[in-house]
Design a protein around this motif. Sequence first.
Motif, short mmCIF file in Angstrom:
data_model
loop_
_atom_site.label_atom_id
_atom_site.label_comp_id
_atom_site.label_asym_id
_atom_site.label_seq_id
_atom_site.Cartn_x
_atom_site.Cartn_y
_atom_site.Cartn_z
N THR A 63 0.84 -1.21 0.00
CA THR A 63 0.00 0.00 0.00
C THR A 63 0.86 1.25 0.00
N LEU A 64 1.87 1.28 0.85
CA LEU A 64 2.76 2.45 0.90
C LEU A 64 3.51 2.63 -0.41
N ASP A 65 4.00 1.53 -0.98
CA ASP A 65 4.74 1.64 -2.24
C ASP A 65 3.86 2.19 -3.35
N LEU A 66 2.61 1.75 -3.40
CA LEU A 66 1.71 2.24 -4.43
C LEU A 66 1.45 3.74 -4.27
N ASP A 99 -0.49 -1.93 -17.02
CA ASP A 99 -0.73 -3.04 -17.94
C ASP A 99 -2.08 -3.70 -17.67
N ALA A 100 -2.52 -3.69 -16.41
CA ALA A 100 -3.80 -4.32 -16.05
C ALA A 100 -4.98 -3.46 -16.47
N GLY A 101 -4.76 -2.17 -16.69
CA GLY A 101 -5.83 -1.29 -17.15
C GLY A 101 -6.26 -0.29 -16.09
N GLU A 102 -6.92 0.76 -16.57
CA GLU A 102 -7.31 1.86 -15.68
C GLU A 102 -8.28 1.42 -14.58
N ALA A 103 -9.18 0.50 -14.90
CA ALA A 103 -10.16 0.07 -13.89
C ALA A 103 -9.47 -0.58 -12.70
N THR A 104 -8.49 -1.43 -12.97
CA THR A 104 -7.76 -2.09 -11.89
C THR A 104 -6.95 -1.09 -11.09
N LEU A 105 -6.29 -0.17 -11.79
CA LEU A 105 -5.50 0.85 -11.11
C LEU A 105 -6.38 1.68 -10.19
N LEU A 106 -7.55 2.10 -10.67
CA LEU A 106 -8.43 2.91 -9.85
C LEU A 106 -8.92 2.15 -8.62
N GLU A 107 -9.25 0.88 -8.80
CA GLU A 107 -9.71 0.07 -7.67
C GLU A 107 -8.63 -0.03 -6.60
N GLU A 108 -7.41 -0.29 -7.03
CA GLU A 108 -6.31 -0.42 -6.07
C GLU A 108 -5.96 0.92 -5.43
N ALA A 109 -5.95 1.99 -6.22
CA ALA A 109 -5.63 3.31 -5.68
C ALA A 109 -6.68 3.76 -4.67
N ALA A 152 -8.67 1.85 -2.84
CA ALA A 152 -8.54 1.06 -1.62
C ALA A 152 -7.33 1.51 -0.80
N ALA A 153 -6.22 1.84 -1.45
CA ALA A 153 -5.02 2.29 -0.75
C ALA A 153 -5.27 3.62 -0.05
N MET A 154 -5.99 4.52 -0.70
CA MET A 154 -6.31 5.81 -0.07
C MET A 154 -7.19 5.59 1.16
N GLY A 155 -8.14 4.68 1.06
CA GLY A 155 -8.99 4.38 2.21
C GLY A 155 -8.19 3.81 3.37
N ARG A 156 -7.26 2.90 3.07
CA ARG A 156 -6.43 2.32 4.13
C ARG A 156 -5.52 3.36 4.77
N PHE A 157 -4.99 4.26 3.96
CA PHE A 157 -4.14 5.31 4.53
C PHE A 157 -4.95 6.19 5.48
N PHE A 158 -6.17 6.54 5.08
CA PHE A 158 -7.03 7.34 5.96
C PHE A 158 -7.27 6.62 7.27
N ASP A 159 -7.60 5.35 7.21
CA ASP A 159 -7.90 4.58 8.42
C ASP A 159 -6.69 4.52 9.35
#
Length: 355
Positions: free
Chosen positions: A55-58, A145-155, A157-164
Amino acid sequence: MAIRIETDARTLSRSRFATSPAVEIISTLQARRGPAQAHVRRWYAQALARLDTWTLDLLHALVPTPMEHRYVPDFLTPHPQRSRETRDGMVEAIASNPREEVASQLDFAFDGRPVRPEFADGFANERAYRRWRRRPAPLLQELFDAGEATLLEEAAAAMGRFFDAAIADQWAQVGAVLDADVAFRAETMSTHGIAAMLATLDEALAWDGRTLSLPRPFDAVVDWADDGVLFIPCTAHSGPILYAAERPRTPALTYAARGTGILWSEPQQVDHTAGLGELIGSTRLSLLRLLDDPRTTQDLSLLDGHQAPTVSYHLHLLSRSGLVTGRRSGRGVVYRRTALGDALLRGALPAPTGD
């Protein structure tokens, strides 16, 4: 040279203020290798201690420090759809960004992606533009390479985890600081006019009745501000106003919020079920200290930890004693410390042990 937002009185009147957890997160990440306020340093330290490495690396790959690069993709800070954006609202908005806009922002920022002529035209030549772009980290390239939809989903979720991990424990206090800031700007505008309010955001921000201008080392014209400007206060940001505008989104100006010193100390765990009716001197002293900036009863309730009726009762006693004064603003009352309250506070800085 300056950014010029074409907006007359009619369109500027459509402007609004909103708060955004995404802006707080991005500003915290950008400050990770430089000077920052005490609460921002604490937030980032908590994230380092609590979050997994991936999460931090992303987030580090998406959000460079100012020393590394000046551009952060706008899809990480979607415009709040309400005056107080929530954590879940932020995550949903990031995940639902239009895919083409995301691809465009990634193409603009990262080497190895397509070169769009409309971006390259802003540089001396294409070679200079390619040098300006930054190389994506390997995990980011995998998501490309996985596509924008995957990137957005991961980004998202990572923003939510950082907030928490970093901000959630203090979010109620942050919200109170931001609400108090917006109330101050609104009162300044109602008392002295919109030009005076704009000057409180940044002395260099000027409006001549037709154009809102902000000095920058380049020229840019925004001629699509039909809905005015979105103003976003941020407790984690310090320094000049940050500007973001991408057609057709409303241009946004992020500025440093007032009164952030209250966030510097560790958040207190308050027992909201006990002692709320007790008339103790430490409670009134706490309220006096919090009135360095004008605040409403609700602001003080969030910051002090007591329920609003208890805060209102103590404010009534302080007002009868001439230590604070209240003035109605909209649906609420904004309280200020009086000169007598200032004098008393100067002589009562050590917190009492009880009455």
